[in-house]
Scaffold this motif. Structure first.
Motif, PDB file in Angstrom:
ATOM      1  N   MET A  64       0.839  -1.200   0.000  1.00 41.17           N
ATOM      2  CA  MET A  64       0.000   0.000   0.000  1.00 41.17           C
ATOM      3  C   MET A  64       0.869   1.243   0.000  1.00 41.17           C
ATOM      4  O   MET A  64       1.882   1.311   0.671  1.00 41.17           O
ATOM      5  N   ILE A  65       0.423   2.223  -0.739  1.00 37.46           N
ATOM      6  CA  ILE A  65       1.145   3.486  -0.804  1.00 37.46           C
ATOM      7  C   ILE A  65       1.044   4.184   0.555  1.00 37.46           C
ATOM      8  O   ILE A  65       0.037   4.146   1.224  1.00 37.46           O
ATOM      9  N   LEU A  66       2.134   4.780   0.977  1.00 34.62           N
ATOM     10  CA  LEU A  66       2.091   5.714   2.097  1.00 34.62           C
ATOM     11  C   LEU A  66       2.652   6.995   1.526  1.00 34.62           C
ATOM     12  O   LEU A  66       3.810   7.036   1.130  1.00 34.62           O
ATOM     13  N   LEU A  67       1.816   7.999   1.426  1.00 35.72           N
ATOM     14  CA  LEU A  67       2.260   9.238   0.799  1.00 35.72           C
ATOM     15  C   LEU A  67       3.429   9.794   1.595  1.00 35.72           C
ATOM     16  O   LEU A  67       3.332  10.010   2.795  1.00 35.72           O
ATOM     17  N   LYS A  68       4.553   9.988   0.907  1.00 34.56           N
ATOM     18  CA  LYS A  68       5.753  10.394   1.632  1.00 34.56           C
ATOM     19  C   LYS A  68       6.010  11.876   1.484  1.00 34.56           C
ATOM     20  O   LYS A  68       6.661  12.474   2.310  1.00 34.56           O
ATOM     21  N   SER A  69       5.491  12.448   0.418  1.00 37.11           N
ATOM     22  CA  SER A  69       5.762  13.863   0.211  1.00 37.11           C
ATOM     23  C   SER A  69       4.478  14.551  -0.216  1.00 37.11           C
ATOM     24  O   SER A  69       3.564  13.910  -0.735  1.00 37.11           O
ATOM     25  N   PRO A  70       4.397  15.863   0.009  1.00 37.47           N
ATOM     26  CA  PRO A  70       3.214  16.590  -0.454  1.00 37.47           C
ATOM     27  C   PRO A  70       3.024  16.435  -1.965  1.00 37.47           C
ATOM     28  O   PRO A  70       1.900  16.454  -2.456  1.00 37.47           O
ATOM     29  N   LYS A  71       4.126  16.225  -2.687  1.00 40.33           N
ATOM     30  CA  LYS A  71       4.024  16.080  -4.139  1.00 40.33           C
ATOM     31  C   LYS A  71       3.209  14.838  -4.525  1.00 40.33           C
ATOM     32  O   LYS A  71       2.436  14.863  -5.476  1.00 40.33           O
ATOM     33  N   ASP A  72       3.393  13.744  -3.761  1.00 33.95           N
ATOM     34  CA  ASP A  72       2.613  12.530  -4.044  1.00 33.95           C
ATOM     35  C   ASP A  72       1.119  12.811  -3.941  1.00 33.95           C
ATOM     36  O   ASP A  72       0.331  12.351  -4.754  1.00 33.95           O
ATOM     37  N   LEU A  73       0.744  13.547  -2.909  1.00 36.62           N
ATOM     38  CA  LEU A  73      -0.683  13.850  -2.719  1.00 36.62           C
ATOM     39  C   LEU A  73      -1.198  14.736  -3.854  1.00 36.62           C
ATOM     40  O   LEU A  73      -2.301  14.532  -4.356  1.00 36.62           O
ATOM     41  N   ILE A  74      -0.358  15.660  -4.284  1.00 39.94           N
ATOM     42  CA  ILE A  74      -0.757  16.535  -5.403  1.00 39.94           C
ATOM     43  C   ILE A  74      -0.978  15.705  -6.671  1.00 39.94           C
ATOM     44  O   ILE A  74      -1.966  15.895  -7.384  1.00 39.94           O
ATOM     45  N   MET A  75      -0.083  14.750  -6.917  1.00 37.10           N
ATOM     46  CA  MET A  75      -0.216  13.904  -8.114  1.00 37.10           C
ATOM     47  C   MET A  75      -1.483  13.048  -8.038  1.00 37.10           C
ATOM     48  O   MET A  75      -2.212  12.911  -9.017  1.00 37.10           O
ATOM     49  N   LEU A  76      -1.748  12.487  -6.870  1.00 38.84           N
ATOM     50  CA  LEU A  76      -2.952  11.658  -6.728  1.00 38.84           C
ATOM     51  C   LEU A  76      -4.222  12.494  -6.827  1.00 38.84           C
ATOM     52  O   LEU A  76      -5.231  12.042  -7.377  1.00 38.84           O
ATOM     53  N   LYS A  77      -4.154  13.716  -6.297  1.00 30.27           N
ATOM     54  CA  LYS A  77      -5.311  14.606  -6.411  1.00 30.27           C
ATOM     55  C   LYS A  77      -5.595  14.916  -7.869  1.00 30.27           C
ATOM     56  O   LYS A  77      -6.740  14.963  -8.294  1.00 30.27           O
ATOM     57  N   ARG A  78      -4.541  15.113  -8.629  1.00 29.43           N
ATOM     58  CA  ARG A  78      -4.684  15.397 -10.054  1.00 29.43           C
ATOM     59  C   ARG A  78      -5.290  14.180 -10.771  1.00 29.43           C
ATOM     60  O   ARG A  78      -6.204  14.318 -11.581  1.00 29.43           O
ATOM     61  N   SER A  79      -4.787  13.010 -10.432  1.00 30.61           N
ATOM     62  CA  SER A  79      -5.314  11.772 -11.016  1.00 30.61           C
ATOM     63  C   SER A  79      -6.814  11.649 -10.728  1.00 30.61           C
ATOM     64  O   SER A  79      -7.621  11.396 -11.633  1.00 30.61           O
ATOM     65  N   GLY A  80      -7.186  11.874  -9.482  1.00 29.97           N
ATOM     66  CA  GLY A  80      -8.592  11.757  -9.074  1.00 29.97           C
ATOM     67  C   GLY A  80      -9.467  12.819  -9.717  1.00 29.97           C
ATOM     68  O   GLY A  80     -10.612  12.540 -10.099  1.00 29.97           O
ATOM     69  N   ALA A  81      -8.935  14.025  -9.856  1.00 31.60           N
ATOM     70  CA  ALA A  81      -9.724  15.116 -10.445  1.00 31.60           C
ATOM     71  C   ALA A  81      -9.992  14.846 -11.922  1.00 31.60           C
ATOM     72  O   ALA A  81     -11.102  15.095 -12.415  1.00 31.60           O
ATOM     73  N   ILE A  82      -8.993  14.306 -12.624  1.00 31.31           N
ATOM     74  CA  ILE A  82      -9.194  13.963 -14.041  1.00 31.31           C
ATOM     75  C   ILE A  82     -10.260  12.879 -14.157  1.00 31.31           C
ATOM     76  O   ILE A  82     -11.183  12.962 -14.968  1.00 31.31           O
ATOM     77  N   LEU A  83     -10.142  11.860 -13.315  1.00 30.93           N
ATOM     78  CA  LEU A  83     -11.105  10.757 -13.353  1.00 30.93           C
ATOM     79  C   LEU A  83     -12.522  11.268 -13.079  1.00 30.93           C
ATOM     80  O   LEU A  83     -13.473  10.910 -13.783  1.00 30.93           O
ATOM     81  N   ALA A  84     -12.660  12.110 -12.075  1.00 33.29           N
ATOM     82  CA  ALA A  84     -13.997  12.627 -11.727  1.00 33.29           C
ATOM     83  C   ALA A  84     -14.574  13.460 -12.875  1.00 33.29           C
ATOM     84  O   ALA A  84     -15.777  13.405 -13.139  1.00 33.29           O
ATOM     85  N   SER A  85     -13.724  14.199 -13.567  1.00 32.07           N
ATOM     86  CA  SER A  85     -14.237  15.022 -14.669  1.00 32.07           C
ATOM     87  C   SER A  85     -14.712  14.143 -15.824  1.00 32.07           C
ATOM     88  O   SER A  85     -15.721  14.436 -16.465  1.00 32.07           O
ATOM     89  N   VAL A  86     -14.015  13.036 -16.063  1.00 33.10           N
ATOM     90  CA  VAL A  86     -14.459  12.087 -17.096  1.00 33.10           C
ATOM     91  C   VAL A  86     -15.802  11.473 -16.684  1.00 33.10           C
ATOM     92  O   VAL A  86     -16.736  11.379 -17.489  1.00 33.10           O
ATOM     93  N   MET A  87     -15.912  11.097 -15.430  1.00 32.99           N
ATOM     94  CA  MET A  87     -17.151  10.478 -14.940  1.00 32.99           C
ATOM     95  C   MET A  87     -18.328  11.441 -15.058  1.00 32.99           C
ATOM     96  O   MET A  87     -19.433  11.056 -15.439  1.00 32.99           O
ATOM     97  N   GLN A  88     -18.059  12.696 -14.745  1.00 33.69           N
ATOM     98  CA  GLN A  88     -19.093  13.733 -14.844  1.00 33.69           C
ATOM     99  C   GLN A  88     -19.635  13.819 -16.281  1.00 33.69           C
ATOM    100  O   GLN A  88     -20.842  13.883 -16.506  1.00 33.69           O
ATOM    101  N   LYS A  89     -18.714  13.788 -17.248  1.00 31.39           N
ATOM    102  CA  LYS A  89     -19.123  13.884 -18.656  1.00 31.39           C
ATOM    103  C   LYS A  89     -19.907  12.640 -19.083  1.00 31.39           C
ATOM    104  O   LYS A  89     -20.881  12.734 -19.823  1.00 31.39           O
TER     105      LYS A  89
END
Ligand code: MG
Length: 248
Positions: free
Chosen positions: A1-26
């Motif tokens: 399991m991932i353990l977010l080690k840096s704020p950058k990891d969280l930013i990348m995952l947030k970006r991944s999730g935001a893209i996915l949610a926008s596709v789902m919305q469409k």
């Protein structure tokens, strides 16, 4: 399991999730009676590719589609194909993306056209059970606090939770440890910590909890033929509590 080690990891995952949610919305807007599940799947792939990310399910263990599309009595892992989506159906769309090695996963169940009250109630209860599960995704809780909150709410509504399929850790791969059942006693399993990322995904049946996998080796259906709903979010546990990365 991932353990977010840096704020950058969280930013990348947030970006991944935001893209996915926008596709789902469409996709929610594009879903209509008369289309096949394959047509919906092709739209999902087009939308994902347009975002310059990769579909996480396509080819995963040989899965042929971009999305898992599960109609009515299908619980999860519906293979997109010739099934026509009709007025009165409920349709679960489950999608994942890989954004530069950071994975997110989500599912929604949508009513199509005029849908019976029992199905609408099932959808609402499944969505609420996910929200209750997410609230338990706090550092210091145990994993099965999530499971228990989902099961107790669902069963109080007169529905049942699927046992055979479970949620999972996620982050640098689509499926990571631990498994997250949607049932069980509270206070068991790993202690939750900040930095953990979980895909929580209750699957709820109108009838009994038993399910069967159909002849294609993928699609799970309810044993009694009753309808089933599924919601999923990718959630990070942070100092400020659970953060839903795939918020619509
Ligand atoms: Mg999942």
């Amino acid at each position: 399991m991932i353990l977010l080690k840096s704020p950058k990891d969280l930013i990348m995952l947030k970006r991944s999730g935001a893209i996915l949610a926008s596709v789902m919305q469409k996709l929610q807007v594009l879903l209509h009676p008369g289309m096949t599940t394959l047509e919906l799947d092709l739209l999902s792939e087009e939308l994902i590719r347009k975002e310059k990310v990769l579909p996480a399910f396509k080819g995963y263990n040989g899965f042929p589609g971009t999305a898992c599309i599960s109609v009515n009595e299908e619980i999860v892992h519906g293979i997109p194909g010739s099934r026509v989506i009709s007025d009165g159906d409920i349709v679960s769309i489950d999608l994942g993306v890989n954004y530069e090695g950071f994975f997110s996963d989500m599912a929604v169940t949508l009513p199509v056209g005029k849908v019976g009250d029992d199905k609408l109630k099932l959808i609402a209860a499944t969505k609420e059970s996910l929200n209750l599960g997410i609230k338990q995704a706090q550092a210091g809780n145990h994993l099965t606090d999530i499971s228990h909150s989902i099961q107790s709410f669902v069963e109080a509504q007169g529905f049942s939770v699927v046992r055979q399929f479970v949620g999972h850790g996620i982050g640098r791969a689509l499926h990571e440890e631990p498994e997250i059942p949607n049932y069980g006693r509270p206070g068991f399993g790993p202690l939750l910590k900040n930095g953990m990322v979980l895909a929580i995904e209750p699957m709820v049946n109108l009838g009994g909890w038993e399910c069967l996998v159909t002849g294609n080796g993928w699609t799970a259906v309810t044993k009694d033929g009753s309808v089933s709903a599924h919601f999923e979010h990718t959630v990070a546990i942070t100092d400020n509590g659970p953060v839903v990365l795939t918020k619509l």
